[in-house]
Design a protein around this motif. Structure first.
Motif, PDB file in Angstrom:
ATOM      1  N   THR A 163       0.841  -1.191   0.000  1.00 59.88           N
ATOM      2  CA  THR A 163       0.000   0.000   0.000  1.00 59.88           C
ATOM      3  C   THR A 163       0.874   1.239   0.000  1.00 59.88           C
ATOM      4  O   THR A 163       1.992   1.226   0.534  1.00 59.88           O
ATOM      5  N   ASN A 164       0.362   2.311  -0.611  1.00 62.78           N
ATOM      6  CA  ASN A 164       1.037   3.608  -0.557  1.00 62.78           C
ATOM      7  C   ASN A 164       0.202   4.606   0.235  1.00 62.78           C
ATOM      8  O   ASN A 164       0.369   5.804   0.121  1.00 62.78           O
TER       9      ASN A 164
ATOM     10  N   LEU B  51      -4.604  -2.805   5.204  1.00 64.19           N
ATOM     11  CA  LEU B  51      -5.534  -1.846   5.811  1.00 64.19           C
ATOM     12  C   LEU B  51      -4.980  -1.367   7.149  1.00 64.19           C
ATOM     13  O   LEU B  51      -5.149  -0.198   7.516  1.00 64.19           O
ATOM     14  N   GLY B  52      -4.307  -2.265   7.861  1.00 62.05           N
ATOM     15  CA  GLY B  52      -3.674  -1.877   9.116  1.00 62.05           C
ATOM     16  C   GLY B  52      -2.659  -0.771   8.906  1.00 62.05           C
ATOM     17  O   GLY B  52      -2.567   0.169   9.705  1.00 62.05           O
ATOM     18  N   HIS B  53      -1.897  -0.863   7.820  1.00 65.17           N
ATOM     19  CA  HIS B  53      -0.949   0.204   7.502  1.00 65.17           C
ATOM     20  C   HIS B  53      -1.675   1.510   7.201  1.00 65.17           C
ATOM     21  O   HIS B  53      -1.269   2.588   7.646  1.00 65.17           O
TER      22      HIS B  53
ATOM     23  N   ASN C 247      -1.005  -6.339  15.289  1.00 66.54           N
ATOM     24  CA  ASN C 247      -1.563  -6.445  16.643  1.00 66.54           C
ATOM     25  C   ASN C 247      -2.734  -5.494  16.839  1.00 66.54           C
ATOM     26  O   ASN C 247      -3.702  -5.826  17.532  1.00 66.54           O
ATOM     27  N   ARG C 248      -2.683  -4.311  16.224  1.00 66.60           N
ATOM     28  CA  ARG C 248      -3.805  -3.380  16.301  1.00 66.60           C
ATOM     29  C   ARG C 248      -5.043  -3.960  15.613  1.00 66.60           C
ATOM     30  O   ARG C 248      -6.160  -3.887  16.144  1.00 66.60           O
ATOM     31  N   ILE C 249      -4.864  -4.535  14.429  1.00 65.17           N
ATOM     32  CA  ILE C 249      -5.994  -5.130  13.702  1.00 65.17           C
ATOM     33  C   ILE C 249      -6.592  -6.277  14.503  1.00 65.17           C
ATOM     34  O   ILE C 249      -7.821  -6.385  14.654  1.00 65.17           O
TER      35      ILE C 249
END
Length: 211
Positions: free
Chosen positions: A42-43, A77-79, A151-153
């Motif tokens: 992802t960008n 998506l986490g990024h 870990n957040r996701i």
């Protein structure tokens, strides 16, 4: 099938980014290229997922492959939701000017002081040394960031997103090399010790253990 998956995942992306009041629409592109070594990336505005990657195609069953692709999506998506892309770029910009960001490290021993001095002497000696140091910093930052965002996701999306990410993580852990295998590749010249270090770091930040 790819178009259907892309539409479904794109809807999820729109819903979750809206939940976080993300002010740009995130585009999802699922493509097929078995020769591309990249599984997903992802960008911060687009998420690209390679459905033809071997990590997907060697899995049998449509649903299992879909879950793997969805796991890739959950990771990227986490990024989008949690990675501070600007902070990383600012860090590299400062490093290029021979400065630390956001602040110099706390040097507690004479060895720390000597190591920092040697580091700056090295990067100032040749422009290529600086570029190499920036590349190393980027690799390490990406590894640490992968552990953080996954870990957040997992903690904040315990439903479908978290489940599919877990599926992907389980597959990747099975394929991850052990320390013994990494050392064997170093010995036969097929891998560099830095690759082993990154792999060990990744194993720890993702799974809490070194395989």
């Amino acid at each position: 099938q790819t178009a259907c998956a892309e539409s479904t995942i794109g809807t999820v992306a729109a819903a979750q980014t809206k939940r976080y009041r993300y002010n740009r629409r995130v585009h999802v592109n699922i493509y097929w290229n078995p020769k591309d070594s990249n599984g997903a990336c992802t960008n911060n505005t687009s998420i690209l997922i390679n459905a033809g990657h071997p990590s997907v195609t060697k899995i049998r069953g449509r649903m299992d492959r879909y879950e793997m692709i969805s796991g890739y999506f959950a990771h990227e998506l986490g990024h989008v939701l949690y990675t501070d892309f600007l902070a990383k770029q600012t860090y590299l910009n400062f490093l290029e000017r021979y400065k630390w960001y956001p602040a110099p490290p706390e040097l507690k021993t004479s060895r720390d002081i000597a190591n920092e001095r040697d580091f700056w002497d090295y990067v100032k000696l040749d422009r290529r040394n600086l570029e190499f140091a920036m590349l190393i910093a980027s690799f390490i930052a990406n590894v640490l960031e992968d552990g953080y965002i996954e870990n957040r996701i997992l903690s904040e999306f315990p439903g479908v997103l978290g489940y599919n990410l877990t599926v992907m993580r389980d597959h990747q852990y099975k394929e991850m090399s052990t320390v013994t295998q990494l050392i064997e590749r170093e010995d036969d010249g097929s891998s560099h010790i830095f690759q082993s270090i990154l792999q060990i770091m990744l194993s720890y930040v993702l799974y809490g253990e070194i395989k």
